[in-house]
Scaffold this motif. Structure first.
Motif, PDB file in Angstrom:
ATOM      1  N   THR A  75     -41.521 -25.338 -35.150  1.00 60.77           N
ATOM      2  CA  THR A  75     -41.574 -24.732 -36.479  1.00 60.77           C
ATOM      3  C   THR A  75     -40.253 -23.999 -36.684  1.00 60.77           C
ATOM      4  OG1 THR A  75     -42.483 -22.671 -35.610  1.00 60.77           O
ATOM      5  CG2 THR A  75     -44.091 -24.365 -36.344  1.00 60.77           C
ATOM      6  N   ALA A  76     -40.040 -23.471 -37.880  1.00 60.21           N
ATOM      7  CA  ALA A  76     -38.805 -22.713 -38.122  1.00 60.21           C
ATOM      8  C   ALA A  76     -38.685 -21.522 -37.159  1.00 60.21           C
ATOM      9  CB  ALA A  76     -38.725 -22.270 -39.579  1.00 60.21           C
ATOM     10  N   PRO A  77     -39.733 -20.689 -36.988  1.00 56.35           N
ATOM     11  CA  PRO A  77     -39.593 -19.597 -36.013  1.00 56.35           C
ATOM     12  C   PRO A  77     -39.426 -20.102 -34.585  1.00 56.35           C
ATOM     13  CG  PRO A  77     -41.431 -19.170 -37.506  1.00 56.35           C
ATOM     14  CD  PRO A  77     -40.977 -20.581 -37.756  1.00 56.35           C
ATOM     15  N   GLY A  78     -40.103 -21.171 -34.231  1.00 59.51           N
ATOM     16  CA  GLY A  78     -39.981 -21.730 -32.883  1.00 59.51           C
ATOM     17  C   GLY A  78     -38.594 -22.269 -32.616  1.00 59.51           C
ATOM     18  N   ASN A  79     -38.014 -22.935 -33.597  1.00 56.83           N
ATOM     19  CA  ASN A  79     -36.663 -23.472 -33.424  1.00 56.83           C
ATOM     20  C   ASN A  79     -35.625 -22.357 -33.377  1.00 56.83           C
ATOM     21  OD1 ASN A  79     -37.168 -26.304 -33.149  1.00 56.83           O
ATOM     22  ND2 ASN A  79     -37.791 -26.297 -35.284  1.00 56.83           N
ATOM     23  N   ALA A  80     -35.842 -21.289 -34.159  1.00 63.25           N
ATOM     24  CA  ALA A  80     -34.940 -20.135 -34.076  1.00 63.25           C
ATOM     25  C   ALA A  80     -35.029 -19.502 -32.685  1.00 63.25           C
ATOM     26  CB  ALA A  80     -35.291 -19.116 -35.159  1.00 63.25           C
ATOM     27  N   ILE A 114     -40.863 -15.199 -34.542  1.00 62.07           N
ATOM     28  CA  ILE A 114     -41.830 -14.499 -35.376  1.00 62.07           C
ATOM     29  C   ILE A 114     -41.645 -14.949 -36.814  1.00 62.07           C
ATOM     30  CG2 ILE A 114     -42.071 -12.523 -33.845  1.00 62.07           C
ATOM     31  CD1 ILE A 114     -40.133 -10.981 -35.622  1.00 62.07           C
ATOM     32  N   ARG A 115     -42.718 -14.826 -37.577  1.00 59.14           N
ATOM     33  CA  ARG A 115     -42.659 -15.222 -38.979  1.00 59.14           C
ATOM     34  C   ARG A 115     -42.879 -14.012 -39.859  1.00 59.14           C
ATOM     35  NH1 ARG A 115     -48.209 -15.755 -40.267  1.00 59.14           N
ATOM     36  NH2 ARG A 115     -49.429 -16.007 -38.371  1.00 59.14           N
ATOM     37  N   ARG A 116     -42.480 -14.133 -41.077  1.00 60.09           N
ATOM     38  CA  ARG A 116     -42.649 -13.055 -42.040  1.00 60.09           C
ATOM     39  C   ARG A 116     -44.129 -12.931 -42.399  1.00 60.09           C
ATOM     40  NH1 ARG A 116     -38.916 -10.728 -45.263  1.00 60.09           N
ATOM     41  NH2 ARG A 116     -39.722  -9.647 -47.073  1.00 60.09           N
ATOM     42  N   ARG A 117     -44.631 -11.699 -42.415  1.00 62.09           N
ATOM     43  CA  ARG A 117     -46.024 -11.467 -42.766  1.00 62.09           C
ATOM     44  C   ARG A 117     -46.117 -10.272 -43.696  1.00 62.09           C
ATOM     45  NH1 ARG A 117     -49.250 -10.752 -37.647  1.00 62.09           N
ATOM     46  NH2 ARG A 117     -50.955 -10.906 -39.096  1.00 62.09           N
ATOM     47  N   SER A 118     -47.109 -10.283 -44.555  1.00 61.43           N
ATOM     48  CA  SER A 118     -47.304  -9.153 -45.466  1.00 61.43           C
ATOM     49  C   SER A 118     -47.857  -7.954 -44.694  1.00 61.43           C
ATOM     50  CB  SER A 118     -48.295  -9.543 -46.566  1.00 61.43           C
ATOM     51  OG  SER A 118     -49.599  -9.632 -46.033  1.00 61.43           O
ATOM     52  N   PRO A 119     -47.685  -6.747 -45.231  1.00 62.39           N
ATOM     53  CA  PRO A 119     -48.257  -5.574 -44.555  1.00 62.39           C
ATOM     54  C   PRO A 119     -49.773  -5.670 -44.371  1.00 62.39           C
ATOM     55  CG  PRO A 119     -46.664  -4.881 -46.196  1.00 62.39           C
ATOM     56  CD  PRO A 119     -46.854  -6.378 -46.362  1.00 62.39           C
ATOM     57  N   LEU A 156     -46.252  -7.285 -22.617  1.00 63.34           N
ATOM     58  CA  LEU A 156     -45.358  -7.729 -21.545  1.00 63.34           C
ATOM     59  C   LEU A 156     -44.501  -6.574 -21.049  1.00 63.34           C
ATOM     60  CD1 LEU A 156     -46.262 -10.574 -22.441  1.00 63.34           C
ATOM     61  CD2 LEU A 156     -43.980 -11.312 -21.870  1.00 63.34           C
ATOM     62  N   ASP A 157     -44.237  -6.577 -19.747  1.00 61.04           N
ATOM     63  CA  ASP A 157     -43.478  -5.495 -19.129  1.00 61.04           C
ATOM     64  C   ASP A 157     -42.062  -5.929 -18.763  1.00 61.04           C
ATOM     65  OD1 ASP A 157     -44.089  -7.221 -17.094  1.00 61.04           O
ATOM     66  OD2 ASP A 157     -44.760  -5.688 -15.698  1.00 61.04           O
ATOM     67  N   ARG A 158     -41.467  -6.710 -19.640  1.00 58.21           N
ATOM     68  CA  ARG A 158     -40.100  -7.172 -19.405  1.00 58.21           C
ATOM     69  C   ARG A 158     -39.399  -7.280 -20.759  1.00 58.21           C
ATOM     70  NH1 ARG A 158     -40.230 -10.827 -15.618  1.00 58.21           N
ATOM     71  NH2 ARG A 158     -42.331 -10.355 -15.049  1.00 58.21           N
ATOM     72  N   PRO A 159     -38.078  -7.444 -20.774  1.00 56.14           N
ATOM     73  CA  PRO A 159     -37.372  -7.546 -22.054  1.00 56.14           C
ATOM     74  C   PRO A 159     -37.881  -8.729 -22.884  1.00 56.14           C
ATOM     75  CG  PRO A 159     -35.819  -7.185 -20.268  1.00 56.14           C
ATOM     76  CD  PRO A 159     -37.150  -7.460 -19.629  1.00 56.14           C
ATOM     77  N   ILE A 160     -37.994  -8.487 -24.189  1.00 51.66           N
ATOM     78  CA  ILE A 160     -38.447  -9.510 -25.128  1.00 51.66           C
ATOM     79  C   ILE A 160     -37.454  -9.562 -26.278  1.00 51.66           C
ATOM     80  CG2 ILE A 160     -40.277 -10.217 -26.708  1.00 51.66           C
ATOM     81  CD1 ILE A 160     -42.146  -8.476 -24.880  1.00 51.66           C
ATOM     82  N   LEU A 161     -37.066 -10.765 -26.642  1.00 58.77           N
ATOM     83  CA  LEU A 161     -36.210 -10.997 -27.796  1.00 58.77           C
ATOM     84  C   LEU A 161     -37.052 -11.700 -28.847  1.00 58.77           C
ATOM     85  CD1 LEU A 161     -33.483 -11.078 -29.246  1.00 58.77           C
ATOM     86  CD2 LEU A 161     -32.942 -13.153 -27.936  1.00 58.77           C
ATOM     87  N   ALA A 162     -37.319 -11.025 -29.963  1.00 63.63           N
ATOM     88  CA  ALA A 162     -38.099 -11.604 -31.064  1.00 63.63           C
ATOM     89  C   ALA A 162     -37.127 -12.051 -32.143  1.00 63.63           C
ATOM     90  CB  ALA A 162     -39.083 -10.590 -31.604  1.00 63.63           C
ATOM     91  N   VAL A 163     -37.270 -13.307 -32.569  1.00 62.66           N
ATOM     92  CA  VAL A 163     -36.300 -13.916 -33.472  1.00 62.66           C
ATOM     93  C   VAL A 163     -36.995 -14.438 -34.720  1.00 62.66           C
ATOM     94  CG1 VAL A 163     -34.566 -15.745 -33.660  1.00 62.66           C
ATOM     95  CG2 VAL A 163     -34.967 -14.655 -31.459  1.00 62.66           C
ATOM     96  N   LYS A 164     -36.390 -14.173 -35.880  1.00 62.59           N
ATOM     97  CA  LYS A 164     -36.872 -14.750 -37.137  1.00 62.59           C
ATOM     98  C   LYS A 164     -35.913 -15.856 -37.558  1.00 62.59           C
ATOM     99  CE  LYS A 164     -38.617 -10.610 -39.412  1.00 62.59           C
ATOM    100  NZ  LYS A 164     -38.476  -9.810 -40.637  1.00 62.59           N
TER     101      LYS A 164
END
Length: 131
Positions: free
Chosen positions: A10-15, A98-103, A120-128
């Motif tokens: 998906t777009a978030p997965g490919n990013a 990650i994807r855009r979500r409404s509040p 998770l107890d390790r570094p995480i990089l979340a990408v849009k």
């Protein structure tokens, strides 16, 4: 150590894959792609097919990064599957899309990405994805 990326085509997965590949190059580490289908599902559109697998492998090879793709099934606990694999390979960083979500959606629905970020107890990089 290894860079671990949770991947769906998906777009978030490919990013996330692009960011994880760049991170693997920067760190000089191999890249482990987790593409985990829902257990018991007869068909799972999230499962990476042979053509897409070849594209991911080609991109990693062009960057000089060893790539492994694993496709274990999960049963309603994708964040648990990510955490278990991160522990197994001692991942230096976990990359998720990650994807855009409404509040309101964030308040009532929760998300797998939120659980990964919190548990998770390790570094995480979340990408849009861009755009």
């Amino acid at each position: 150590m290894t860079v671990l990326v949770g991947y769906v085509d998906t777009a978030p997965g490919n990013a996330a894959f692009e960011a994880a590949l760049a991170e693997a190059v920067r760190r000089g580490e191999p890249l482990l792609v987790l593409n985990s289908p829902q257990g018991g599902a007869l068909v799972d559109k999230a499962l990476v097919g042979d053509d897409r697998r070849a594209q991911l492998e080609q991109a990693a090879a062009a960057a000089g990064v060893p790539l492994e793709l694993r496709q274990p099934t999960h049963h309603d606990d994708l964040p648990g599957a990510i955490a278990a694999l991160a522990d197994e390979v001692d991942a230096s960083v976990v990359v998720i899309g990650i994807r855009r979500r409404s509040p309101v959606g964030k308040l009532f629905l929760g998300s797998d990405a939120q659980r990964v970020l919190l548990e998770l107890d390790r570094p995480i990089l979340a990408v849009k994805p861009r755009g």
